[in-house]
Design a protein around this motif. Structure first.
Motif, PDB file in Angstrom:
ATOM      1  N   LEU A 118      77.800  34.728  37.915  1.00 26.09           N
ATOM      2  CA  LEU A 118      78.127  34.743  39.098  1.00 26.09           C
ATOM      3  C   LEU A 118      77.327  35.731  39.935  1.00 26.09           C
ATOM      4  O   LEU A 118      76.862  36.759  39.569  1.00 26.09           O
ATOM      5  CB  LEU A 118      79.618  35.148  39.175  1.00 26.09           C
ATOM      6  CG  LEU A 118      80.423  35.496  40.386  1.00 26.09           C
ATOM      7  CD1 LEU A 118      80.855  34.078  40.876  1.00 26.09           C
ATOM      8  CD2 LEU A 118      81.613  36.567  40.305  1.00 26.09           C
ATOM      9  N   GLU A 119      77.112  35.092  41.201  1.00 25.11           N
ATOM     10  CA  GLU A 119      76.230  36.052  42.404  1.00 25.11           C
ATOM     11  C   GLU A 119      77.263  36.481  43.321  1.00 25.11           C
ATOM     12  O   GLU A 119      78.280  35.564  43.522  1.00 25.11           O
ATOM     13  CB  GLU A 119      75.246  35.127  42.943  1.00 25.11           C
ATOM     14  CG  GLU A 119      74.072  34.603  41.902  1.00 25.11           C
ATOM     15  CD  GLU A 119      72.932  33.855  42.662  1.00 25.11           C
ATOM     16  OE1 GLU A 119      72.510  34.688  43.709  1.00 25.11           O
ATOM     17  OE2 GLU A 119      72.434  33.164  42.374  1.00 25.11           O
ATOM     18  N   GLY A 120      77.120  37.506  43.788  1.00 22.23           N
ATOM     19  CA  GLY A 120      78.024  38.053  44.906  1.00 22.23           C
ATOM     20  C   GLY A 120      76.963  38.955  45.810  1.00 22.23           C
ATOM     21  O   GLY A 120      76.051  39.460  45.421  1.00 22.23           O
ATOM     22  N   GLU A 121      77.464  38.690  47.082  1.00 25.20           N
ATOM     23  CA  GLU A 121      76.757  39.494  48.144  1.00 25.20           C
ATOM     24  C   GLU A 121      77.884  40.121  49.017  1.00 25.20           C
ATOM     25  O   GLU A 121      79.067  39.860  48.903  1.00 25.20           O
ATOM     26  CB  GLU A 121      76.453  38.247  49.349  1.00 25.20           C
ATOM     27  CG  GLU A 121      75.472  37.384  48.807  1.00 25.20           C
ATOM     28  CD  GLU A 121      74.165  37.318  49.157  1.00 25.20           C
ATOM     29  OE1 GLU A 121      73.657  38.070  50.286  1.00 25.20           O
ATOM     30  OE2 GLU A 121      72.924  37.112  48.396  1.00 25.20           O
ATOM     31  N   GLU A 122      77.177  41.236  49.564  1.00 22.14           N
ATOM     32  CA  GLU A 122      78.064  42.089  50.620  1.00 22.14           C
ATOM     33  C   GLU A 122      79.592  42.497  49.549  1.00 22.14           C
ATOM     34  O   GLU A 122      79.369  43.141  48.689  1.00 22.14           O
ATOM     35  CB  GLU A 122      78.532  41.418  51.814  1.00 22.14           C
ATOM     36  CG  GLU A 122      77.124  41.316  52.564  1.00 22.14           C
ATOM     37  CD  GLU A 122      76.934  40.240  53.787  1.00 22.14           C
ATOM     38  OE1 GLU A 122      78.109  39.835  54.142  1.00 22.14           O
ATOM     39  OE2 GLU A 122      75.886  40.189  54.372  1.00 22.14           O
ATOM     40  N   LEU A 123      80.553  42.244  50.310  1.00 19.68           N
ATOM     41  CA  LEU A 123      81.656  42.663  49.590  1.00 19.68           C
ATOM     42  C   LEU A 123      82.067  42.168  48.350  1.00 19.68           C
ATOM     43  O   LEU A 123      82.529  42.966  47.377  1.00 19.68           O
ATOM     44  CB  LEU A 123      82.952  42.225  50.575  1.00 19.68           C
ATOM     45  CG  LEU A 123      84.568  42.686  49.990  1.00 19.68           C
ATOM     46  CD1 LEU A 123      84.648  44.143  49.940  1.00 19.68           C
ATOM     47  CD2 LEU A 123      85.638  42.075  50.975  1.00 19.68           C
ATOM     48  N   MET A 124      81.687  41.035  47.988  1.00 16.39           N
ATOM     49  CA  MET A 124      81.706  40.471  46.745  1.00 16.39           C
ATOM     50  C   MET A 124      80.968  41.426  45.577  1.00 16.39           C
ATOM     51  O   MET A 124      81.227  41.796  44.580  1.00 16.39           O
ATOM     52  CB  MET A 124      81.289  39.128  46.480  1.00 16.39           C
ATOM     53  CG  MET A 124      81.703  38.506  44.959  1.00 16.39           C
ATOM     54  SD  MET A 124      83.321  38.466  44.783  1.00 16.39           S
ATOM     55  CE  MET A 124      83.461  37.867  43.146  1.00 16.39           C
ATOM     56  N   ALA A 125      79.671  41.533  46.134  1.00 15.35           N
ATOM     57  CA  ALA A 125      78.650  42.356  45.507  1.00 15.35           C
ATOM     58  C   ALA A 125      79.263  43.994  45.300  1.00 15.35           C
ATOM     59  O   ALA A 125      79.298  44.452  43.997  1.00 15.35           O
ATOM     60  CB  ALA A 125      77.387  42.530  45.796  1.00 15.35           C
ATOM     61  N   ARG A 126      79.955  44.313  46.051  1.00 14.55           N
ATOM     62  CA  ARG A 126      80.508  45.795  46.261  1.00 14.55           C
ATOM     63  C   ARG A 126      81.858  45.687  45.217  1.00 14.55           C
ATOM     64  O   ARG A 126      81.682  46.700  44.538  1.00 14.55           O
ATOM     65  CB  ARG A 126      81.114  46.140  47.487  1.00 14.55           C
ATOM     66  CG  ARG A 126      81.630  47.622  47.694  1.00 14.55           C
ATOM     67  CD  ARG A 126      81.939  47.939  48.982  1.00 14.55           C
ATOM     68  NE  ARG A 126      81.019  48.114  50.024  1.00 14.55           N
ATOM     69  CZ  ARG A 126      80.360  49.336  49.918  1.00 14.55           C
ATOM     70  NH1 ARG A 126      80.652  50.364  48.956  1.00 14.55           N
ATOM     71  NH2 ARG A 126      79.067  49.533  50.607  1.00 14.55           N
ATOM     72  N   ALA A 127      82.692  44.734  45.158  1.00 17.00           N
ATOM     73  CA  ALA A 127      83.633  44.823  44.295  1.00 17.00           C
ATOM     74  C   ALA A 127      83.118  44.658  42.886  1.00 17.00           C
ATOM     75  O   ALA A 127      83.693  45.295  42.008  1.00 17.00           O
ATOM     76  CB  ALA A 127      84.642  43.533  44.729  1.00 17.00           C
ATOM     77  N   ILE A 128      82.411  43.842  42.462  1.00 16.78           N
ATOM     78  CA  ILE A 128      81.731  43.772  41.282  1.00 16.78           C
ATOM     79  C   ILE A 128      81.314  44.959  40.764  1.00 16.78           C
ATOM     80  O   ILE A 128      81.607  45.363  39.547  1.00 16.78           O
ATOM     81  CB  ILE A 128      80.633  42.621  40.964  1.00 16.78           C
ATOM     82  CG1 ILE A 128      81.236  41.047  41.374  1.00 16.78           C
ATOM     83  CG2 ILE A 128      79.920  42.749  39.821  1.00 16.78           C
ATOM     84  CD1 ILE A 128      79.846  40.131  41.655  1.00 16.78           C
ATOM     85  N   CYS A 129      80.309  45.735  41.498  1.00 22.15           N
ATOM     86  CA  CYS A 129      79.726  47.024  40.949  1.00 22.15           C
ATOM     87  C   CYS A 129      80.886  48.026  40.561  1.00 22.15           C
ATOM     88  O   CYS A 129      80.982  48.774  39.732  1.00 22.15           O
ATOM     89  CB  CYS A 129      78.951  47.516  42.092  1.00 22.15           C
ATOM     90  SG  CYS A 129      77.320  46.686  42.239  1.00 22.15           S
ATOM     91  N   HIS A 130      81.927  48.046  41.850  1.00 23.39           N
ATOM     92  CA  HIS A 130      82.973  48.926  41.773  1.00 23.39           C
ATOM     93  C   HIS A 130      83.630  48.750  40.385  1.00 23.39           C
ATOM     94  O   HIS A 130      84.188  49.706  39.643  1.00 23.39           O
ATOM     95  CB  HIS A 130      83.840  48.799  43.037  1.00 23.39           C
ATOM     96  CG  HIS A 130      85.033  49.688  43.146  1.00 23.39           C
ATOM     97  ND1 HIS A 130      85.180  50.759  43.858  1.00 23.39           N
ATOM     98  CD2 HIS A 130      86.130  49.800  42.335  1.00 23.39           C
ATOM     99  CE1 HIS A 130      86.616  51.381  43.698  1.00 23.39           C
ATOM    100  NE2 HIS A 130      87.167  50.603  42.840  1.00 23.39           N
ATOM    101  N   GLU A 131      84.132  47.472  40.059  1.00 25.06           N
ATOM    102  CA  GLU A 131      85.047  47.031  39.143  1.00 25.06           C
ATOM    103  C   GLU A 131      84.276  47.240  37.759  1.00 25.06           C
ATOM    104  O   GLU A 131      85.065  47.889  36.823  1.00 25.06           O
ATOM    105  CB  GLU A 131      85.656  45.804  38.915  1.00 25.06           C
ATOM    106  CG  GLU A 131      86.752  45.485  40.395  1.00 25.06           C
ATOM    107  CD  GLU A 131      87.659  46.614  40.668  1.00 25.06           C
ATOM    108  OE1 GLU A 131      88.175  47.288  39.588  1.00 25.06           O
ATOM    109  OE2 GLU A 131      87.750  46.757  42.118  1.00 25.06           O
ATOM    110  N   CYS A 132      83.334  46.998  37.742  1.00 27.23           N
ATOM    111  CA  CYS A 132      82.138  47.313  36.493  1.00 27.23           C
ATOM    112  C   CYS A 132      82.157  48.471  36.211  1.00 27.23           C
ATOM    113  O   CYS A 132      82.372  48.893  34.934  1.00 27.23           O
ATOM    114  CB  CYS A 132      81.030  46.522  36.462  1.00 27.23           C
ATOM    115  SG  CYS A 132      81.110  44.739  36.208  1.00 27.23           S
TER     116      CYS A 132
END
Ligand code: ZN
Length: 158
Positions: A118-132
């Motif tokens: 899955l690729e994520g940008e902006e809020l999605m990228a932030r959410a992925i990093c935060h949750e991981c």
């Protein structure tokens, strides 16, 4: 559906390393459903299993584009930078400035234990990093710039 109790900062479980999921069991499938219900009820965009006291590498995210379930996620690529406000269901009513990559690629298993990317940008990228980060016992307060701030009452939490 059942709503799980969200652990808050100071709870030991939030600081432990979560273990990889080896197989999908009914128990784990129920946990994922409960995590989604719990996240939606709390109005969050993401929730990691350690936040409900379960030390398994499972994350759920919904930034308003539908639910995403990441099992045993591994961030395999990061790009760019974004600096902005971040919140966490384990610190209700608080937020702080955190810098994260602006683009991430994550490899994970889905609910059927099938691998996907899955690729994520902006809020999605932030959410992925935060949750991981939660899966490794890391909280955003470890990475924040400046002080924790109160979320104004007329604003929704992230
Ligand atoms: Zn969080």
């Amino acid at each position: 559906m059942s709503i799980r109790n969200i652990r808050t900062l100071g709870d030991e479980e939030l600081r432990k390393n979560a273990k990889p999921v080896k197989e999908m069991t009914e128990r784990t499938a129920n946990l994922i459903e409960d995590m989604l219900d719990t996240m939606y009820l709390a109005g969050g965009v993401g929730l990691a299993a350690p936040q409900v006291g379960i030390l398994k590498r499972i994350v759920v995210i919904d930034i308003g584009e539908g639910p995403v379930v990441l099992i045993n996620p591994q961030i395999i690529e990061t790009d760019g930078e974004q600096t902005g406000m971040e919140g966490c269901l384990s610190l209700p009513g608080k937020r702080a400035v955190v810098t994260r990559p602006n683009h991430v690629v994550v490899k994970a298993l889905d609910k059927n234990m099938e691998a996907f990317t899955l690729e994520g940008e902006e809020l999605m990228a932030r959410a992925i990093c935060h949750e991981c980060d939660h899966l490794d016992g890391i909280m955003y307060v470890d990475k924040m710039e400046g002080e924790l701030m109160d979320v104004p009452e007329n604003e929704d939490e992230e």
